[in-house]
Design an enzyme around this catalytic site. Structure first.
Site, PDB file in Angstrom:
ATOM      1  N   ASP A 162      44.747  12.791  19.693  1.00  0.00           N
ATOM      2  CA  ASP A 162      45.604  13.973  19.583  1.00  0.00           C
ATOM      3  C   ASP A 162      46.884  13.597  18.832  1.00  0.00           C
ATOM      4  OD1 ASP A 162      46.519  16.573  19.865  1.00  0.00           O
ATOM      5  OD2 ASP A 162      46.117  16.682  21.993  1.00  0.00           O
ATOM      6  N   GLU A 182      46.794  29.018  18.667  1.00  0.00           N
ATOM      7  CA  GLU A 182      45.983  29.672  19.707  1.00  0.00           C
ATOM      8  C   GLU A 182      46.452  31.089  20.000  1.00  0.00           C
ATOM      9  OE1 GLU A 182      44.821  25.549  20.159  1.00  0.00           O
ATOM     10  OE2 GLU A 182      46.772  26.474  19.927  1.00  0.00           O
ATOM     11  N   GLY A 224      51.478  27.395  17.461  1.00  0.00           N
ATOM     12  CA  GLY A 224      51.108  28.673  18.033  1.00  0.00           C
ATOM     13  C   GLY A 224      49.775  29.201  17.579  1.00  0.00           C
ATOM     14  N   THR A 265      48.171  26.413  11.900  1.00  0.00           N
ATOM     15  CA  THR A 265      49.565  25.972  11.938  1.00  0.00           C
ATOM     16  C   THR A 265      49.683  24.477  11.664  1.00  0.00           C
ATOM     17  OG1 THR A 265      49.366  25.810  14.340  1.00  0.00           O
ATOM     18  CG2 THR A 265      50.397  27.786  13.461  1.00  0.00           C
ATOM     19  N   ASP A 282      38.757  23.589  17.942  1.00  0.00           N
ATOM     20  CA  ASP A 282      40.133  23.097  17.964  1.00  0.00           C
ATOM     21  C   ASP A 282      40.204  21.664  17.444  1.00  0.00           C
ATOM     22  OD1 ASP A 282      42.883  23.033  18.366  1.00  0.00           O
ATOM     23  OD2 ASP A 282      42.744  22.549  20.479  1.00  0.00           O
ATOM     24  N   MET A 321      60.690  30.941  33.328  1.00  0.00           N
ATOM     25  CA  MET A 321      59.626  31.857  33.735  1.00  0.00           C
ATOM     26  C   MET A 321      59.970  33.277  33.322  1.00  0.00           C
ATOM     27  SD  MET A 321      57.926  32.698  37.429  1.00  0.00           S
ATOM     28  CE  MET A 321      56.850  34.135  37.578  1.00  0.00           C
TER      29      MET A 321
END
Length: 764
Positions: free
Chosen positions: A431, A219, A217, A276, A341, A688
């Site tokens: 990644d 971002e 989290g 994180t 990032d 959603m």
């Protein structure tokens, strides 16, 4: 530096913990157990530290996330070799419940496979036949998928003394009985429920029975930390914060008192700082050190976050702590003051290498920033670092200081109105997909990215009430470009499997792929490397030469790392397959180049396997007639901004979905009419949330006007024969608008940038 001891909370005091947890299934249900699946002389998941330390003595098992504490992902099994791998056939397959991203590494213990799917659902299979033994649904709040970062993914489990441990998307750590699938205890790991914390990574059990879990989290304005829990009871043992707290207040320990001096101003305090630990850990049982991979900042923008000054510890760092106490031992920061990032959460491997005639206990990592690091894991000394992919933000690492030699090219926060093209970009040179190390070839196998983006300084980031955070402070390519530009950017992004010599720090061989986000790797004593691909294949290569030896269709993109094991003396290889994750949610337009759709499944192969892989039952893509487009250009442009701010994280930038959730350019006539009600009411069963408190009705109508325009764009493309995905025509070497080859060269600067002298901590 002593970490203060924290008194364990009672069950009634722990946030989110309830007396109802033990003894209630709460969504877990045990199916009829196939008793032949359990080893006769062992209880299910009877794993402890001694077994993991001696994993090579039991090559038929895969008992921890990286197979052993060193996380090498090397198997000594060699029944399947470079000479017979072309005889592999499907042994069994299993269709998972949710067609979203699949990122888990399975565990296989004494003939039983334990793995996870989307929304943290846990499965147990007979590893020989694929028979489902039980399934446990931890009942993750489906709305979390709309608030968190990177799809509803989960990367796996830990096993220990008859229990399995899973971190859930909504931030809990759950212990499960390995035989029955029933919940034993359930702990809320989140310190602030007003923030968008969650868990996608796999726990580890280390030291004196401590279950380790981080969270994600960064971002979204959170403060990172890692927590250790007692494996038997779930009591908290220690917590290590990876970035400091409010500098106006005392820090939790001496390490953070040191770290806070490397941050400047106070803009970052409201954002939490980030940092994180959302994925990678490794453990050395001899040193009793746990190695933590620490992530990026909130904000990304270094100028906005920290006045463009300071290293901002422990962002983008590897931090070593005592596994039993959480006491700080050392750190190495891969990207001081990270502004791109460039997380250091990528897979870490522990091994021994002979370097300059001396055997060194090393930690190896290929983080996002593009350098491959070899570090002495006893004290954090940098041994070597070299670029494994093209880069321009730095042109080397100073081995005396351990710091990268920054170029001017990466410093977008110094630009008033301009942009900087940076390689690698925010998905990095590598990644989360795990790499592997083969001690027989001496090579590391890296699922790499050739990837660059343009960063633009945003001085006044907007606030997002849905996630309670300010935006990243940067506009990066694809986030703000138009839909056609996104396609052109995607054509520049390629994947690659790289075999890397960590001693010589050089590439030995490579295999190119059509796009980024190909799967993690497995290597074996049979001179093999296995990898799944984003474009829907499972593949085997010769580990020494890179020659392709076998491939088979997977019917979907494969991102997770495979495992191998034996049952009754027969070797199997398993791939967790299913397209999704960050790349195919908000960057849907880019992920279409892979030419695949989500179809979550477990695929297991053996020599002579003759099972038939079922064809996927994909729903037909609708092509309805859109309503009349009546909005003016200003309204459509405003709608585009509102859409990308509020909806793109799931439905894709510029309304181009990667297929995980509905493509809003293909809304039915009924859903066009019902659009405001859907947005305000939400669809909780599908993940959603309601935007009733986030968007005004005028804003909802403006978003709808933009979607109508995008629906007509799609219809025109289809009528002209312009298709999306791997089948569409690429116009030569087309570049995003404004990026002619000359313009790209201007943005990119010199080939490796202008070398700067190593700099002190006060400014990059």
């Amino acid at each position: 530096m002593k970490h203060p001891t924290q008194a364990p909370a009672s069950a009634d005091q722990r946030p989110g913990t309830s007396r109802r947890l033990a003894g209630l299934a709460l969504g877990a249900f045990a199916l009829a157990l196939a008793t032949s699946a359990w080893a006769a002389d062992r209880a299910p998941a009877d794993v402890d530290g001694a077994r993991i330390r001696n994993a090579d003595a039991e090559p038929g098992n895969w008992m921890s996330h990286g197979r052993n504490y060193g996380e090498t992902r090397f198997s000594p099994l060699k029944q399947i070799t470079d000479e017979n791998v072309d005889q592999l056939g499907l042994a069994w397959s299993y269709k998972l419940d949710f067609d979203r991203g699949v990122e888990a590494t399975p565990l296989v213990v004494d003939g039983v496979m334990y793995t996870t799917g989307a929304f943290s659902v846990v499965y147990a299979f007979d590893a020989r036949t694929g028979e489902l033994l039980w399934k446990h649904d931890p009942e993750v709040d489906r709305l979390k998928a709309g608030e968190f970062c990177c799809d509803a993914v989960n990367r796996g489990l830990a096993a220990w003394e008859g229990k399995l441990y899973v971190g859930t998307l909504d931030g809990r750590l759950v212990a499960i009985d390995a035989k029955t699938g029933k919940r034993l205890w359930d702990i809320d790991t989140i310190i602030d429920r007003t923030r968008s914390y969650g868990i996608t990574g796999a726990p580890r059990v280390v030291g004196d029975s401590k279950v380790i879990i981080g969270n994600g989290g960064a971002e979204f304005g959170v403060r990172g930390y890692v927590t250790a829990y007692d494996a038997e009871t779930g009591e908290q043992a220690w917590r290590f914060f990876t970035v400091p707290g409010d500098p106006a207040k005392p820090q939790e320990n001496a390490a953070l008192e040191m770290a806070v001096k490397t941050w400047h101003g106070d803009n970052w305090v409201a954002q939490g700082g980030g940092g994180t630990a959302w994925d990678s850990f490794a453990y050395d049982p001899e040193l009793n050190l746990l190695y933590i991979g620490v992530g990026n900042a909130s904000y990304w923008n270094y100028g906005t976050r920290s006045e463009g000054k300071g290293d901002n510890l422990f962002l983008s760092s590897i931090v070593a702590v005592d596994a039993d106490t959480g006491e700080y031992a050392w750190h190495y920061q891969t990207t001081p003051g990270d502004a791109w990032d460039f997380t250091a959460t990528q897979h870490m491997i522990l091994t021994e290498l002979e370097i300059d005639g001396r055997t060194r206990k090393v930690l190896m990592q290929a983080p996002k920033n593009g350098f491959f690091y070899v570090i002495d894991r006893t004290d954090g000394e940098l041994i070597s670092a070299e670029a494994y992919v093209p880069m321009n933000w730095a042109d080397g690492v100073d081995l005396e200081t351990g710091r990268p030699n920054f170029t001017e090219q990466g410093k977008y926060w110094l630009e008033e109105n301009g942009k900087k093209y940076v390689q690698p970009g925010f998905w990095g040179g590598h990644d989360w997909q795990p790499m592997s190390y083969n001690p027989q070839t001496g090579l590391v196998y890296i699922p790499a990215h050739i990837f660059g983006v343009v960063y633009e300084n945003v001085k006044d980031p907007g606030y997002s009430p849905r996630k309670h955070f300010y935006q990243l402070g940067v506009a990066a390519a694809g986030m703000e470009d138009d839909a056609d530009d996104m396609k052109r950017w995607a054509d520049q992004w390629k994947g690659m499997l790289i075999a890397w010599d960590p001693v010589k720090q050089e590439k030995v061989w490579e295999q190119p792929y059509i796009t980024i986000f190909n799967g993690g790797t497995l290597t074996t004593a049979g001179n093999l490397v296995f990898e799944g691909t984003a474009d829907g294949r499972v593949v085997a290569y010769a580990a020494d030469s890179g020659r392709k030896l076998w491939e088979s269709p997977a019917h979907t993109g494969v991102m997770a790392a495979p495992v191998t094991y034996t049952v009754d003396g027969e070797q199997y290889v398993t791939f967790m397959a299913g397209w999704g994750g960050a790349f195919s949610t908000f960057a849907g337009g880019a992920s279409l180049n892979a030419g695949v759709r989500p179809w979550a499944q477990v695929l297991t192969y053996k020599i002579g396997g003759d099972a038939v892989l079922p064809e996927p039952d994909f729903p037909d893509l609708a092509d309805p007639e859109p309503p009349e487009a009546t909005a003016d250009t200003a309204t459509v442009n405003a709608g585009r901004g509102l859409y990308n701010d509020n909806c793109s994280q799931c439905h894709g930038i510029n309304a181009v979905s990667g297929g995980i959730v509905p493509d809003l350019r293909r809304l039915s006539a009924e859903n066009h009419v019902a659009f405001p009600g859907i947005v305000y009411g939400g669809r909780a069963n599908k993940g959603m949330p309601s935007y009733a408190e986030t968007l005004t009705m005028d804003q909802v109508q403006t978003i709808h006007a933009y979607l109508v325009k995008r629906a007509w764009d799609l219809k025109k493309d289809l009528a002209a024969g312009r298709v999306e995905g791997a089948e569409r025509e690429v116009e030569g070497d087309a570049l995003p608008s404004g990026l002619t080859p000359e313009a790209l060269e201007t943005l990119n600067g010199p080939a490796r940038g202008t070398k700067l002298a190593p700099q002190a901590d006060d400014k990059l």
